[in-house]
Design an enzyme around this catalytic site. Structure first.
Site, PDB file in Angstrom:
ATOM      1  N   GLY A 120      34.447 -14.867  31.192  1.00 18.67           N
ATOM      2  CA  GLY A 120      33.901 -14.772  29.831  1.00 18.67           C
ATOM      3  C   GLY A 120      34.270 -15.963  28.979  1.00 18.67           C
ATOM      4  O   GLY A 120      34.912 -15.832  27.937  1.00 18.67           O
ATOM      5  N   ALA A 121      33.813 -17.165  29.428  1.00 15.49           N
ATOM      6  CA  ALA A 121      34.219 -18.384  28.704  1.00 15.49           C
ATOM      7  C   ALA A 121      33.050 -19.089  28.030  1.00 15.49           C
ATOM      8  O   ALA A 121      33.192 -20.223  27.595  1.00 15.49           O
ATOM      9  CB  ALA A 121      34.932 -19.335  29.672  1.00 15.49           C
ATOM     10  N   SER A 122      31.902 -18.412  27.914  1.00 13.83           N
ATOM     11  CA  SER A 122      30.762 -19.096  27.291  1.00 13.83           C
ATOM     12  C   SER A 122      30.984 -19.324  25.804  1.00 13.83           C
ATOM     13  O   SER A 122      30.362 -20.185  25.195  1.00 13.83           O
ATOM     14  CB  SER A 122      29.488 -18.282  27.509  1.00 13.83           C
ATOM     15  N   ASN A 155      39.483 -12.403  30.687  1.00 15.14           N
ATOM     16  CA  ASN A 155      39.200 -12.457  29.246  1.00 15.14           C
ATOM     17  C   ASN A 155      37.900 -11.755  28.851  1.00 15.14           C
ATOM     18  O   ASN A 155      37.748 -11.354  27.694  1.00 15.14           O
ATOM     19  CB  ASN A 155      39.141 -13.940  28.824  1.00 15.14           C
ATOM     20  N   SER A 193      44.492  -6.254  23.378  1.00 16.84           N
ATOM     21  CA  SER A 193      44.249  -6.342  21.937  1.00 16.84           C
ATOM     22  C   SER A 193      45.325  -5.519  21.233  1.00 16.84           C
ATOM     23  O   SER A 193      45.849  -4.547  21.814  1.00 16.84           O
ATOM     24  CB  SER A 193      42.879  -5.736  21.613  1.00 16.84           C
ATOM     25  N   TYR A 211      37.100   1.090  23.116  1.00 14.56           N
ATOM     26  CA  TYR A 211      37.710  -0.247  23.200  1.00 14.56           C
ATOM     27  C   TYR A 211      39.235  -0.132  23.293  1.00 14.56           C
ATOM     28  O   TYR A 211      39.870  -0.789  24.137  1.00 14.56           O
ATOM     29  CB  TYR A 211      37.297  -1.038  21.953  1.00 14.56           C
ATOM     30  N   ALA A 212      39.819   0.725  22.463  1.00 15.85           N
ATOM     31  CA  ALA A 212      41.284   0.906  22.470  1.00 15.85           C
ATOM     32  C   ALA A 212      41.752   1.434  23.824  1.00 15.85           C
ATOM     33  O   ALA A 212      42.762   0.971  24.368  1.00 15.85           O
ATOM     34  CB  ALA A 212      41.700   1.857  21.352  1.00 15.85           C
ATOM     35  N   SER A 223      40.256   1.011  26.692  1.00 15.49           N
ATOM     36  CA  SER A 223      40.134  -0.054  27.702  1.00 15.49           C
ATOM     37  C   SER A 223      41.276  -1.053  27.573  1.00 15.49           C
ATOM     38  O   SER A 223      41.827  -1.521  28.563  1.00 15.49           O
ATOM     39  CB  SER A 223      38.777  -0.769  27.572  1.00 15.49           C
ATOM     40  N   LYS A 224      41.655  -1.367  26.345  1.00 16.74           N
ATOM     41  CA  LYS A 224      42.701  -2.390  26.123  1.00 16.74           C
ATOM     42  C   LYS A 224      44.093  -1.825  26.412  1.00 16.74           C
ATOM     43  O   LYS A 224      44.978  -2.566  26.861  1.00 16.74           O
ATOM     44  CB  LYS A 224      42.606  -2.941  24.701  1.00 16.74           C
ATOM     45  N   ILE A 274      40.912 -12.286  15.442  1.00 16.11           N
ATOM     46  CA  ILE A 274      40.615 -13.687  15.747  1.00 16.11           C
ATOM     47  C   ILE A 274      39.153 -13.964  15.405  1.00 16.11           C
ATOM     48  O   ILE A 274      38.269 -13.172  15.760  1.00 16.11           O
ATOM     49  CB  ILE A 274      40.838 -13.984  17.255  1.00 16.11           C
TER      50      ILE A 274
HETATM   51  N1  LIG Z   1      38.079 -11.751  18.587  1.00 14.77           N
HETATM   52  C1  LIG Z   1      39.083 -10.921  18.394  1.00 14.77           C
HETATM   53  O1  LIG Z   1      39.511 -10.658  17.254  1.00 14.77           O
HETATM   54  C2  LIG Z   1      39.774 -10.256  19.562  1.00 14.77           C
HETATM   55  C3  LIG Z   1      40.917  -9.492  19.289  1.00 14.77           C
HETATM   56  C4  LIG Z   1      41.578  -8.883  20.339  1.00 14.77           C
HETATM   57  C5  LIG Z   1      41.123  -9.037  21.622  1.00 14.77           C
HETATM   58  N2  LIG Z   1      40.007  -9.777  21.883  1.00 14.77           N
HETATM   59  C6  LIG Z   1      39.564  -9.885  23.271  1.00 14.77           C
HETATM   60  O2  LIG Z   1      39.484 -11.235  23.650  1.00 14.77           O
HETATM   61  C7  LIG Z   1      38.441 -11.406  24.614  1.00 14.77           C
HETATM   62  C8  LIG Z   1      37.461 -12.461  24.127  1.00 14.77           C
HETATM   63  O3  LIG Z   1      36.918 -12.025  22.895  1.00 14.77           O
HETATM   64  P1  LIG Z   1      36.022 -12.959  21.947  1.00 14.77           P
HETATM   65  O4  LIG Z   1      36.300 -12.553  20.566  1.00 14.77           O
HETATM   66  O5  LIG Z   1      36.159 -14.369  22.363  1.00 14.77           O
HETATM   67  O6  LIG Z   1      34.582 -12.387  22.330  1.00 14.77           O
HETATM   68  P2  LIG Z   1      33.127 -13.093  22.395  1.00 14.77           P
HETATM   69  O7  LIG Z   1      33.082 -14.290  21.528  1.00 14.77           O
HETATM   70  O8  LIG Z   1      32.152 -12.007  22.185  1.00 14.77           O
HETATM   71  O9  LIG Z   1      33.077 -13.574  23.932  1.00 14.77           O
HETATM   72  C9  LIG Z   1      33.098 -12.638  24.965  1.00 14.77           C
HETATM   73  C10 LIG Z   1      32.903 -13.353  26.285  1.00 14.77           C
HETATM   74  O10 LIG Z   1      32.898 -12.371  27.344  1.00 14.77           O
HETATM   75  C11 LIG Z   1      31.769 -12.612  28.174  1.00 14.77           C
HETATM   76  N3  LIG Z   1      31.356 -11.383  28.855  1.00 14.77           N
HETATM   77  C12 LIG Z   1      30.949 -10.208  28.281  1.00 14.77           C
HETATM   78  N4  LIG Z   1      30.646  -9.326  29.254  1.00 14.77           N
HETATM   79  C13 LIG Z   1      30.853  -9.949  30.442  1.00 14.77           C
HETATM   80  C14 LIG Z   1      30.739  -9.557  31.792  1.00 14.77           C
HETATM   81  N5  LIG Z   1      30.334  -8.321  32.142  1.00 14.77           N
HETATM   82  N6  LIG Z   1      31.051 -10.444  32.770  1.00 14.77           N
HETATM   83  C15 LIG Z   1      31.471 -11.687  32.440  1.00 14.77           C
HETATM   84  N7  LIG Z   1      31.597 -12.127  31.179  1.00 14.77           N
HETATM   85  C16 LIG Z   1      31.290 -11.262  30.196  1.00 14.77           C
HETATM   86  C17 LIG Z   1      30.729 -13.175  27.259  1.00 14.77           C
HETATM   87  O11 LIG Z   1      29.783 -13.887  28.037  1.00 14.77           O
HETATM   88  P3  LIG Z   1      28.189 -13.887  27.721  1.00 14.77           P
HETATM   89  O12 LIG Z   1      28.037 -14.126  26.254  1.00 14.77           O
HETATM   90  O13 LIG Z   1      27.698 -15.013  28.561  1.00 14.77           O
HETATM   91  O14 LIG Z   1      27.681 -12.557  28.154  1.00 14.77           O
HETATM   92  C18 LIG Z   1      31.581 -14.099  26.384  1.00 14.77           C
HETATM   93  O15 LIG Z   1      31.781 -15.327  27.028  1.00 14.77           O
HETATM   94  C19 LIG Z   1      37.821 -10.023  24.801  1.00 14.77           C
HETATM   95  O16 LIG Z   1      38.397  -9.370  25.911  1.00 14.77           O
HETATM   96  C20 LIG Z   1      38.188  -9.297  23.516  1.00 14.77           C
HETATM   97  O17 LIG Z   1      38.224  -7.910  23.677  1.00 14.77           O
HETATM   98  C21 LIG Z   1      39.326 -10.388  20.870  1.00 14.77           C
END
Ligand SMILES: NC(=O)c1ccc[n+]([C@@H]2O[C@H](COP(=O)([O-])OP(=O)(O)OC[C@H]3O[C@@H](n4cnc5c(N)ncnc54)[C@H](OP(=O)(O)O)[C@@H]3O)[C@@H](O)[C@H]2O)c1
Length: 247
Positions: free
Chosen positions: A13-15, A91, A143, A156-157, A159-160, A189
């Protein structure tokens, strides 16, 4: 000396968002980087081009981490193309929020499959090569919500929180093979995942965060770099909160 020189890392999930910044940081620090994306194909392809500037081997794969066979195929391809795999950052994650009484079975299943089952899938596949190599590091993205819960995010909670229990168990199973498994629990974030939130809710959170600001993706990527590197060689089975003191 670069912290990840000569190591090969996979980031799921690095896009965009946190995963993207981790991929950039790892490549900057000398790692060969394999990464995945799913729906954001153009962004994934653009990242592959961008990372080439760091001069290490890089490749993006379109792969659904929630599908067991795809995860296995992905890891096999990485090992045949990169030669090995030293670091995995699980991730990939999604949200499908709703209060319990309104939450559908589909919302529950989707979030558990993408956020938690994916960690099992990729870890199981990658642990085989790490066990052979007798070294490796897993960093799994949980998270603060997995620790303290959040109204409207029971799926979500869960899963985390599941990621924390899974990681602590795997840390005990694989530690004797010199494979470390740790968890990062980000707070709030700024990414596309949190862009959808009501600005009033965000303002309220920011007031409650002791550092008085939202986190940036780089804050999480720096913690991830530390846990992936040999600087963290005696850290295993731990949860590192990157939340400005929110937890
Ligand atoms: N942002 C926050 O405040 C926050 C806080 C706590 C935890 N987190 C955790 O940190 C991680 C990253 O979050 P983020 O905020 O960066 O989210 P984001 O910007 O929505 O990015 C999520 C990434 O996951 C990829 N993804 C989703 N479903 C997938 C699948 N089935 N297989 C492979 N890739 C998949 C997406 O790829 P595509 O777009 O190509 O589908 C995207 O690259 C997540 O696990 C999230 O729960 C985030």
């Amino acid at each position: 000396m670069k912290l990840l020189e000569g190591k090969t890392a996979l980031i799921t999930g690095a896009s965009k968002g946190i995963g993207r910044t981790i991929a950039e940081k790892f490549a900057e620090q000398g790692a060969n980087v394999a990464f995945t994306y799913l729906s954001s194909v153009e962004k994934g392809q653009a990242l592959e081009k961008e990372l080439q500037a760091y001069g290490t081997t890089v490749k993006g794969y379109r792969s659904d981490a929630s599908k067991f066979e795809e995860a296995e195929k992905l890891v096999n391809e990485i090992v045949s193309e990169f030669g090995t795999l030293d670091i995995v950052v699980n991730n990939a994650g999604i949200t499908k929020d709703g209060l319990l009484l309104r939450m559908t079975e589909e919302q529950w299943d989707d979030v558990l499959e993408v956020n938690l089952k994916s960690v099992f899938n990729v870890t199981k596949a990658a642990s085989k090569i790490m066990m052979k190599n007798r070294k490796g590091a897993f960093i799994n993205m949980s998270s603060v919500v997995g620790v303290q819960g959040n109204a409207g995010q029971a799926n979500y909670a869960a899963s985390k929180a599941g990621i924390i229990g899974f990681s602590k168990s795997v840390a005990k199973e694989l530690g004797s093979r010199n494979i470390r498994t740790n968890v990062i629990a980000p707070g709030f974030i700024r990414t596309e995942m949190t862009d959808v939130l009501d600005p009033k809710v965000v303002e309220g959170w920011e007031k409650d965060i002791p550092l008085k600001r939202a986190g940036e993706t780089e804050d999480v990527a720096n913690a991830c770099l530390f846990l992936a590197s040999d600087l963290a060689s005696y850290i295993n089975g731990q949860v590192l909160s990157v939340c400005g003191g929110m937890l």
